[in-house]
Scaffold this motif. Sequence first.
Motif, PDB file in Angstrom:
ATOM      1  N   LYS A 170       5.607 -11.685  -6.846  1.00 16.10           N
ATOM      2  CA  LYS A 170       4.414 -11.991  -6.046  1.00 16.10           C
ATOM      3  C   LYS A 170       3.617 -10.739  -5.688  1.00 16.10           C
ATOM      4  CE  LYS A 170       6.407 -16.050  -3.741  1.00 16.10           C
ATOM      5  NZ  LYS A 170       6.685 -16.661  -2.420  1.00 16.10           N
ATOM      6  N   SER A 171       3.966  -9.628  -6.278  1.00 21.35           N
ATOM      7  CA  SER A 171       3.508  -8.350  -5.747  1.00 21.35           C
ATOM      8  C   SER A 171       2.239  -7.825  -6.401  1.00 21.35           C
ATOM      9  CB  SER A 171       4.614  -7.303  -5.891  1.00 21.35           C
ATOM     10  OG  SER A 171       4.873  -7.056  -7.266  1.00 21.35           O
ATOM     11  N   ILE A 172       1.420  -7.202  -5.576  1.00 17.25           N
ATOM     12  CA  ILE A 172       0.283  -6.389  -6.003  1.00 17.25           C
ATOM     13  C   ILE A 172       0.500  -5.015  -5.380  1.00 17.25           C
ATOM     14  CG2 ILE A 172      -2.217  -6.047  -5.891  1.00 17.25           C
ATOM     15  CD1 ILE A 172      -2.467  -9.098  -5.526  1.00 17.25           C
ATOM     16  N   LEU A 173       0.445  -3.976  -6.195  1.00 14.90           N
ATOM     17  CA  LEU A 173       0.656  -2.621  -5.702  1.00 14.90           C
ATOM     18  C   LEU A 173      -0.661  -1.861  -5.686  1.00 14.90           C
ATOM     19  CD1 LEU A 173       2.496  -0.205  -4.899  1.00 14.90           C
ATOM     20  CD2 LEU A 173       2.772   0.254  -7.355  1.00 14.90           C
ATOM     21  N   VAL A 174      -0.967  -1.285  -4.525  1.00 12.15           N
ATOM     22  CA  VAL A 174      -2.079  -0.331  -4.409  1.00 12.15           C
ATOM     23  C   VAL A 174      -1.406   1.030  -4.249  1.00 12.15           C
ATOM     24  CG1 VAL A 174      -4.197   0.277  -3.193  1.00 12.15           C
ATOM     25  CG2 VAL A 174      -3.444  -2.114  -3.246  1.00 12.15           C
ATOM     26  N   PRO A 175      -1.157   1.742  -5.332  1.00 15.99           N
ATOM     27  CA  PRO A 175      -0.250   2.898  -5.261  1.00 15.99           C
ATOM     28  C   PRO A 175      -0.806   4.116  -4.552  1.00 15.99           C
ATOM     29  CG  PRO A 175      -1.110   2.644  -7.497  1.00 15.99           C
ATOM     30  CD  PRO A 175      -1.573   1.439  -6.715  1.00 15.99           C
ATOM     31  N   THR A 176      -2.121   4.285  -4.517  1.00 18.97           N
ATOM     32  CA  THR A 176      -2.754   5.524  -4.031  1.00 18.97           C
ATOM     33  C   THR A 176      -1.983   6.730  -4.558  1.00 18.97           C
ATOM     34  OG1 THR A 176      -1.561   5.595  -1.897  1.00 18.97           O
ATOM     35  CG2 THR A 176      -3.627   4.367  -1.955  1.00 18.97           C
ATOM     36  N   ALA A 177      -1.811   6.755  -5.871  1.00 20.62           N
ATOM     37  CA  ALA A 177      -0.973   7.767  -6.517  1.00 20.62           C
ATOM     38  C   ALA A 177      -1.799   8.961  -6.953  1.00 20.62           C
ATOM     39  CB  ALA A 177      -0.265   7.160  -7.727  1.00 20.62           C
ATOM     40  N   PHE A 228       0.828  -1.205   0.000  1.00 23.52           N
ATOM     41  CA  PHE A 228       0.000   0.000   0.000  1.00 23.52           C
ATOM     42  C   PHE A 228       0.864   1.258   0.000  1.00 23.52           C
ATOM     43  CE2 PHE A 228      -3.513  -2.694   0.730  1.00 23.52           C
ATOM     44  CZ  PHE A 228      -4.668  -1.948   0.490  1.00 23.52           C
ATOM     45  N   THR A 229       0.619   2.109  -0.970  1.00 26.99           N
ATOM     46  CA  THR A 229       1.163   3.451  -1.111  1.00 26.99           C
ATOM     47  C   THR A 229       2.586   3.428  -1.675  1.00 26.99           C
ATOM     48  OG1 THR A 229      -0.196   4.190   0.738  1.00 26.99           O
ATOM     49  CG2 THR A 229       1.510   5.681   0.013  1.00 26.99           C
ATOM     50  N   TYR A 230       2.712   3.957  -2.878  1.00 23.78           N
ATOM     51  CA  TYR A 230       3.988   3.933  -3.598  1.00 23.78           C
ATOM     52  C   TYR A 230       5.074   4.761  -2.919  1.00 23.78           C
ATOM     53  CZ  TYR A 230       3.961   8.778  -5.211  1.00 23.78           C
ATOM     54  OH  TYR A 230       4.036  10.146  -5.246  1.00 23.78           O
ATOM     55  N   LEU A 231       4.701   5.740  -2.110  1.00 24.72           N
ATOM     56  CA  LEU A 231       5.588   6.833  -1.714  1.00 24.72           C
ATOM     57  C   LEU A 231       6.585   6.476  -0.622  1.00 24.72           C
ATOM     58  CD1 LEU A 231       6.160   9.894  -2.124  1.00 24.72           C
ATOM     59  CD2 LEU A 231       4.391  10.354  -0.412  1.00 24.72           C
ATOM     60  N   TYR A 232       6.386   5.367   0.091  1.00 24.46           N
ATOM     61  CA  TYR A 232       7.139   5.158   1.320  1.00 24.46           C
ATOM     62  C   TYR A 232       8.197   4.063   1.207  1.00 24.46           C
ATOM     63  CZ  TYR A 232       3.653   8.242   3.281  1.00 24.46           C
ATOM     64  OH  TYR A 232       2.854   9.323   3.524  1.00 24.46           O
ATOM     65  N   PHE A 233       9.164   4.150   2.109  1.00 24.49           N
ATOM     66  CA  PHE A 233      10.310   3.251   2.188  1.00 24.49           C
ATOM     67  C   PHE A 233       9.872   1.789   2.176  1.00 24.49           C
ATOM     68  CE2 PHE A 233      13.398   0.759   4.469  1.00 24.49           C
ATOM     69  CZ  PHE A 233      14.644   1.314   4.207  1.00 24.49           C
ATOM     70  N   THR A 234       8.858   1.458   2.986  1.00 26.42           N
ATOM     71  CA  THR A 234       8.434   0.063   3.128  1.00 26.42           C
ATOM     72  C   THR A 234       7.930  -0.516   1.812  1.00 26.42           C
ATOM     73  OG1 THR A 234       6.372   1.011   3.984  1.00 26.42           O
ATOM     74  CG2 THR A 234       7.916   0.100   5.586  1.00 26.42           C
ATOM     75  N   ASN A 270       0.572  -6.939 -10.581  1.00 29.89           N
ATOM     76  CA  ASN A 270      -0.792  -6.442 -10.710  1.00 29.89           C
ATOM     77  C   ASN A 270      -0.870  -5.120  -9.955  1.00 29.89           C
ATOM     78  OD1 ASN A 270      -3.762  -6.151 -10.549  1.00 29.89           O
ATOM     79  ND2 ASN A 270      -3.747  -8.241 -11.345  1.00 29.89           N
ATOM     80  N   ILE A 271      -1.708  -4.224 -10.424  1.00 26.48           N
ATOM     81  CA  ILE A 271      -1.908  -2.938  -9.761  1.00 26.48           C
ATOM     82  C   ILE A 271      -3.394  -2.767  -9.504  1.00 26.48           C
ATOM     83  CG2 ILE A 271      -1.646  -0.434  -9.896  1.00 26.48           C
ATOM     84  CD1 ILE A 271       0.710  -0.828 -11.759  1.00 26.48           C
ATOM     85  N   VAL A 272      -3.728  -2.372  -8.294  1.00 30.17           N
ATOM     86  CA  VAL A 272      -5.117  -2.080  -7.947  1.00 30.17           C
ATOM     87  C   VAL A 272      -5.236  -0.578  -7.722  1.00 30.17           C
ATOM     88  CG1 VAL A 272      -7.013  -2.465  -6.339  1.00 30.17           C
ATOM     89  CG2 VAL A 272      -5.480  -4.350  -6.928  1.00 30.17           C
ATOM     90  N   PHE A 273      -5.984   0.072  -8.594  1.00 23.59           N
ATOM     91  CA  PHE A 273      -6.215   1.509  -8.479  1.00 23.59           C
ATOM     92  C   PHE A 273      -7.504   1.757  -7.705  1.00 23.59           C
ATOM     93  CE2 PHE A 273      -3.871   0.983 -12.523  1.00 23.59           C
ATOM     94  CZ  PHE A 273      -2.750   1.757 -12.238  1.00 23.59           C
ATOM     95  N   LEU A 274      -7.600   2.963  -7.143  1.00 22.41           N
ATOM     96  CA  LEU A 274      -8.796   3.326  -6.396  1.00 22.41           C
ATOM     97  C   LEU A 274      -9.814   4.060  -7.262  1.00 22.41           C
ATOM     98  CD1 LEU A 274      -7.273   4.394  -2.965  1.00 22.41           C
ATOM     99  CD2 LEU A 274      -8.045   2.138  -3.712  1.00 22.41           C
ATOM    100  N   THR A 275      -9.347   4.729  -8.313  1.00 20.17           N
ATOM    101  CA  THR A 275     -10.259   5.452  -9.203  1.00 20.17           C
ATOM    102  C   THR A 275      -9.752   5.371 -10.640  1.00 20.17           C
ATOM    103  OG1 THR A 275      -9.083   7.567  -9.000  1.00 20.17           O
ATOM    104  CG2 THR A 275     -10.852   7.134  -7.395  1.00 20.17           C
TER     105      THR A 275
END
Length: 391
Positions: free
Chosen positions: A146-153, A129-135, A173-178
């Motif tokens: 194995k990754s799915i990214l919810v970027p909240t970009a 969750f969230t592209y912006l952070y270190f984690t 895979n990427i899951v967008f919110l809008t």
Amino acid sequence: MKKKIAFVVQRYGLEVNGGSELSCRLIAEKLKEKYDIDILTTKALDYVTWGNHYEAGIEDINGVTVRRFETEFPRNQKQFSKCTEEIFRKANRTIYDELEWMKAQGPASFTLIDYLKNHNDQYDKVIFFTYLYFTTYFGLQQLPEKSILVPTAHDEPYIYFSLFKPFFHLPRNIVFLTEEEKNFVHRTFHNQYIPNEVAGLGIDVPESYFSEEEFREKFNVHDPFIIYVGRIDESKGCKELFEYFLNYKKQSDNNIKLVLIGKNVMDIPKHSDIIHLGFVSDEEKFGAIAASELLVMPSKYESFSMAVLEGMYLNKPVLVNGDCEVLVGHCNRGNAGLYYTDFDEFHYCLDLIVNNTNIAHALGTNGHQYVINNYSWNKIEELFIKAIESI
């Protein structure tokens, strides 16, 4: 046997009410019956310093296992602000400069990253969750397969750092919110080939919440008011909101107030027409929204905005910043609100809603139906399951 899924997020807890962190918790709790879920997060509660607040390394929160890791380098806000200013001033900045910024951005938890690297085989999928952070930035690179990214970009200066150009091509895979977030990410990174879903979030409203009378009595708010819900921060547009609202009051003879719900990380003007309630319960929050004339969202940088959809669900018109594509998209698709790009438009739209009951009622009714049609939890769960199973 259930598949084992890890959610990686910068903060996690019942006390954590940031947008992406809350989104992560709600989705994890909805999926816990179908999957064996671990939350991998830090011990931070405060997003300003990322200081280690939680003591337990492992705990259960609402039936979900939470594994917490130390933040090795809590953030010094003055040093971080200086680092950010310098990196934007540096015309010839390098990838190494940006990586140092990412370490300063935090939350810098190398033990969390090492855990991901050393326990790769334990997890079938990992959702970041969230592209912006270190984690997320360093964690996703440990097991991109194995990754799915919810970027909240959204369109903000950091997303144009060169370190993110390859990063947005790593997830499976990427899951967008809008739709607006999806279009922005595709336009910026040209990664349309990566499978993706537009899932959004479900809206949770308590079975019962304060009536208008109960809210007004408890908080001694008896005049009509507009409401802002969220972190009270200059980056959320609150400084401009205060300026616009106080200018509006100088030019208007009504008795409308501005009520604020949320933690303040900036100074709030001392004015009898601005009322800060601080942190309140969900029952109180929804009662406050229901008692308001409209919900205002001044932020230019939103990837979803649960507060706006909560206002719509409660049949309230919304007034949003017209420079935010996501918020404008909600208003236009739902025919549920108005938007402004300067003070004159703010003044006109606010007057139009508070002085015209029929318009306010129509916008509120439309917004409620928009949320019902698009943001039910059953639909959201199906889309996340599709993303998990399709990799």
